[in-house]
Design a protein around this motif. Structure first.
Motif, PDB file in Angstrom:
ATOM      1  N   LYS A  86       0.725  -0.992   0.227  1.00 53.99           N
ATOM      2  CA  LYS A  86      -0.055  -0.053   0.135  1.00 53.99           C
ATOM      3  C   LYS A  86       1.047   1.126   0.083  1.00 53.99           C
ATOM      4  CE  LYS A  86      -3.743   2.255   2.739  1.00 53.99           C
ATOM      5  NZ  LYS A  86      -4.431   1.553   4.054  1.00 53.99           N
ATOM      6  N   GLU A  87       2.181   1.128   0.863  1.00 46.76           N
ATOM      7  CA  GLU A  87       3.201   2.516   0.515  1.00 46.76           C
ATOM      8  C   GLU A  87       3.501   2.602  -0.827  1.00 46.76           C
ATOM      9  OE1 GLU A  87       3.831   2.720   5.554  1.00 46.76           O
ATOM     10  OE2 GLU A  87       5.106   0.703   4.733  1.00 46.76           O
ATOM     11  N   LEU A  88       3.835   1.020  -1.094  1.00 42.83           N
ATOM     12  CA  LEU A  88       4.773   1.575  -2.642  1.00 42.83           C
ATOM     13  C   LEU A  88       3.590   2.544  -4.284  1.00 42.83           C
ATOM     14  CD1 LEU A  88       6.655  -1.731  -2.558  1.00 42.83           C
ATOM     15  CD2 LEU A  88       7.819   1.221  -2.420  1.00 42.83           C
ATOM     16  N   ASP A  89       2.177   1.756  -3.387  1.00 39.82           N
ATOM     17  CA  ASP A  89       1.328   1.871  -4.485  1.00 39.82           C
ATOM     18  C   ASP A  89       0.882   3.458  -4.116  1.00 39.82           C
ATOM     19  OD1 ASP A  89       0.815  -0.303  -5.312  1.00 39.82           O
ATOM     20  OD2 ASP A  89      -0.593  -0.983  -4.225  1.00 39.82           O
ATOM     21  N   ASN A  90       1.293   4.383  -2.890  1.00 40.18           N
ATOM     22  CA  ASN A  90       0.509   5.642  -2.580  1.00 40.18           C
ATOM     23  C   ASN A  90       2.504   6.105  -2.630  1.00 40.18           C
ATOM     24  OD1 ASN A  90      -2.173   4.562  -2.220  1.00 40.18           O
ATOM     25  ND2 ASN A  90      -1.811   4.461  -0.287  1.00 40.18           N
ATOM     26  N   CYS A  91       3.315   5.708  -3.062  1.00 34.39           N
ATOM     27  CA  CYS A  91       4.648   6.548  -3.586  1.00 34.39           C
ATOM     28  C   CYS A  91       4.514   7.429  -4.466  1.00 34.39           C
ATOM     29  CB  CYS A  91       5.444   5.694  -3.901  1.00 34.39           C
ATOM     30  SG  CYS A  91       7.007   5.986  -3.186  1.00 34.39           S
ATOM     31  N   ASP A  92       4.335   8.569  -3.345  1.00 31.38           N
ATOM     32  CA  ASP A  92       4.754  10.212  -4.659  1.00 31.38           C
ATOM     33  C   ASP A  92       5.098  10.847  -3.687  1.00 31.38           C
ATOM     34  OD1 ASP A  92       3.983  12.104  -5.831  1.00 31.38           O
ATOM     35  OD2 ASP A  92       1.912  12.630  -5.790  1.00 31.38           O
ATOM     36  N   PRO A  93       6.660  11.191  -5.023  1.00 29.35           N
ATOM     37  CA  PRO A  93       8.199  12.027  -4.416  1.00 29.35           C
ATOM     38  C   PRO A  93       7.314  13.471  -4.135  1.00 29.35           C
ATOM     39  CG  PRO A  93       8.531  10.372  -5.536  1.00 29.35           C
ATOM     40  CD  PRO A  93       7.352  10.097  -5.999  1.00 29.35           C
ATOM     41  N   ASN A  94       6.537  13.920  -4.424  1.00 25.37           N
ATOM     42  CA  ASN A  94       6.337  15.428  -4.974  1.00 25.37           C
ATOM     43  C   ASN A  94       5.362  14.814  -3.879  1.00 25.37           C
ATOM     44  OD1 ASN A  94       7.882  16.424  -7.381  1.00 25.37           O
ATOM     45  ND2 ASN A  94       6.678  15.450  -8.688  1.00 25.37           N
ATOM     46  N   ALA A  95       4.568  14.705  -3.050  1.00 25.31           N
ATOM     47  CA  ALA A  95       3.137  14.409  -1.769  1.00 25.31           C
ATOM     48  C   ALA A  95       4.070  14.243  -0.925  1.00 25.31           C
ATOM     49  CB  ALA A  95       2.115  13.538  -1.970  1.00 25.31           C
ATOM     50  N   LEU A  96       5.456  14.471  -1.114  1.00 24.10           N
ATOM     51  CA  LEU A  96       6.621  14.259   0.507  1.00 24.10           C
ATOM     52  C   LEU A  96       7.021  15.381  -0.154  1.00 24.10           C
ATOM     53  CD1 LEU A  96       7.620  10.561   0.619  1.00 24.10           C
ATOM     54  CD2 LEU A  96       6.267  11.701   1.697  1.00 24.10           C
ATOM     55  N   SER A  97       7.197  16.041   1.951  1.00 25.36           N
ATOM     56  CA  SER A  97       7.971  16.708   2.170  1.00 25.36           C
ATOM     57  C   SER A  97       9.848  17.093   2.702  1.00 25.36           C
ATOM     58  CB  SER A  97       7.313  18.154   3.099  1.00 25.36           C
ATOM     59  OG  SER A  97       7.847  17.876   4.229  1.00 25.36           O
ATOM     60  N   TYR A  98       9.911  17.861   2.743  1.00 23.55           N
ATOM     61  CA  TYR A  98      10.975  16.740   2.580  1.00 23.55           C
ATOM     62  C   TYR A  98      11.613  17.071   4.582  1.00 23.55           C
ATOM     63  CZ  TYR A  98      12.915  20.042  -1.262  1.00 23.55           C
ATOM     64  OH  TYR A  98      12.712  20.472  -2.325  1.00 23.55           O
ATOM     65  N   GLU A  99      10.883  17.948   5.571  1.00 23.96           N
ATOM     66  CA  GLU A  99      10.557  17.490   7.106  1.00 23.96           C
ATOM     67  C   GLU A  99      10.109  16.147   6.713  1.00 23.96           C
ATOM     68  OE1 GLU A  99       9.644  20.208   5.481  1.00 23.96           O
ATOM     69  OE2 GLU A  99      10.712  21.591   6.242  1.00 23.96           O
ATOM     70  N   GLN A 100       9.323  15.595   5.926  1.00 28.36           N
ATOM     71  CA  GLN A 100       8.449  13.907   6.312  1.00 28.36           C
ATOM     72  C   GLN A 100       9.465  13.106   5.914  1.00 28.36           C
ATOM     73  OE1 GLN A 100       5.760  14.602   3.699  1.00 28.36           O
ATOM     74  NE2 GLN A 100       3.819  13.988   5.133  1.00 28.36           N
ATOM     75  N   VAL A 101      11.231  13.311   5.643  1.00 29.71           N
ATOM     76  CA  VAL A 101      12.309  12.187   4.828  1.00 29.71           C
ATOM     77  C   VAL A 101      13.662  12.504   5.578  1.00 29.71           C
ATOM     78  CG1 VAL A 101      10.830  10.825   3.315  1.00 29.71           C
ATOM     79  CG2 VAL A 101      12.138  12.845   2.846  1.00 29.71           C
TER      80      VAL A 101
END
Length: 298
Positions: A86-101
């Motif tokens: 599920k996490e791979l299917d929902n993986c969208d780099p543009n939807a992540l902020s730098y603080e989340q990773v």
């Protein structure tokens, strides 16, 4: 009339028949036992071989999973150190902020390196697009984090790379052979030194780089001037953000000062491409052969 058999002969006949039956039973049992042993060995090897394959697949999945997390393109939301389907299917780099990773390559590049004052101190002049109307530097990282549209995020990301300290990295070590840009950079350095070159051109003398992964751009420079002017030129070449290695130099004393000819190398980064790793698992022994080649991920 047939001669009647004696009791002893009858016993011997029964014993002989019993021996024959026993031999047949032993032979049949041996055949069954042999077949069972062969089948058992085959099944054991089959199970062991498939276990090896499953183990290698599991290792490949783990490494791929870890690579995605190390780069910072996907987020482990449940903190179990594995990315679920599920996490791979929902993986969208543009939807992540730098603080989340945090503590990922993406975070280190776009936050720590992009804001590094030491890198920024040696950066070239920025484009006008990097500043607002009042002349203040635009924080494209903040605009990227606040943007909601994917295309807008991608535009801010590309601009952040150009307008931040990250620009210093491709300036120092380009990712492609850009001879024209190198000539322009060297010419600008010489102008800043106060002395123009009599000759500045690419060289045909190809030399190998001492470092694997780096390719060379050979150049030749020729000029004449006073002692101070020649030293000033060499000083500017030494302080250049782009590494220029002088391979050979010829300096002649003349009535007007010095004549200098240089043969030098500049460098650019070889395209690494994608790495494809292939492992061959043998059924006879566990000697996995690993081959790497460019092209894609398998």
């Amino acid at each position: 009339m047939a001669e009647e058999k004696t009791p002893a002969e009858k016993k011997r006949q029964k014993i002989s028949k019993a021996q024959q039956i026993t031999m047949l039973e032993v032979l049949a049992a041996s055949l069954v036992l042999g077949a069972c042993m062969v089948i058992s060995i085959f099944l054991i090897k089959y199970i062991k071989f498939n276990t090896k394959i499953i183990s290698e697949k599991s290792e490949a999945i783990t490494e791929y999973d870890q690579s995605l997390q190390n780069i910072g393109v996907c987020r482990d939301t449940d903190n179990n150190k594995r990315l679920s389907d599920k996490e791979l299917d929902n993986c969208d780099p543009n939807a992540l902020s730098y603080e989340q990773v945090p503590n990922t390559l993406r975070y280190n590049a776009m936050v720590e390196m992009a804001e590094n004052k030491d890198l920024e101190s040696v950066a070239r002049q920025r484009s006008e697009n990097c500043f607002d109307e009042e002349g203040n530097k635009i924080d494209f990282n903040k605009l990227y984090s606040e943007a909601t549209d994917s295309l807008e995020k991608e535009r801010y990301l590309q601009t952040a790379k150009i307008c931040s300290a990250l620009r210093v990295i491709p300036d120092a070590l380009p990712a492609k052979k850009n001879t024209e840009a190198l000539m322009a950079s060297l010419n600008q350095l010489l102008i800043l030194s106060g002395k123009e070159m009599d000759s500045l051109a690419p060289s045909d003398e190809m030399t190998e780089s001492p470092i694997v992964g780096l390719l060379t751009i050979p150049v030749r420079l020729k000029t004449a001037g006073s002692d101070r002017e020649i030293v000033n030129i060499l000083d500017y070449l030494e302080r250049s953000i782009r590494d220029v290695d002088i391979l050979s130099a010829t300096i002649e004393w003349t009535e007007g000062g010095l004549d200098m000819s240089l043969s030098a190398n500049a460098y650019y980064l070889e395209d690494a491409g994608d790495l494809e790793t292939t492992k061959t698992v043998s059924a006879k022994s566990y000697n996995a052969n690993t081959n790497k080649k460019s092209g894609g991920n398998e």
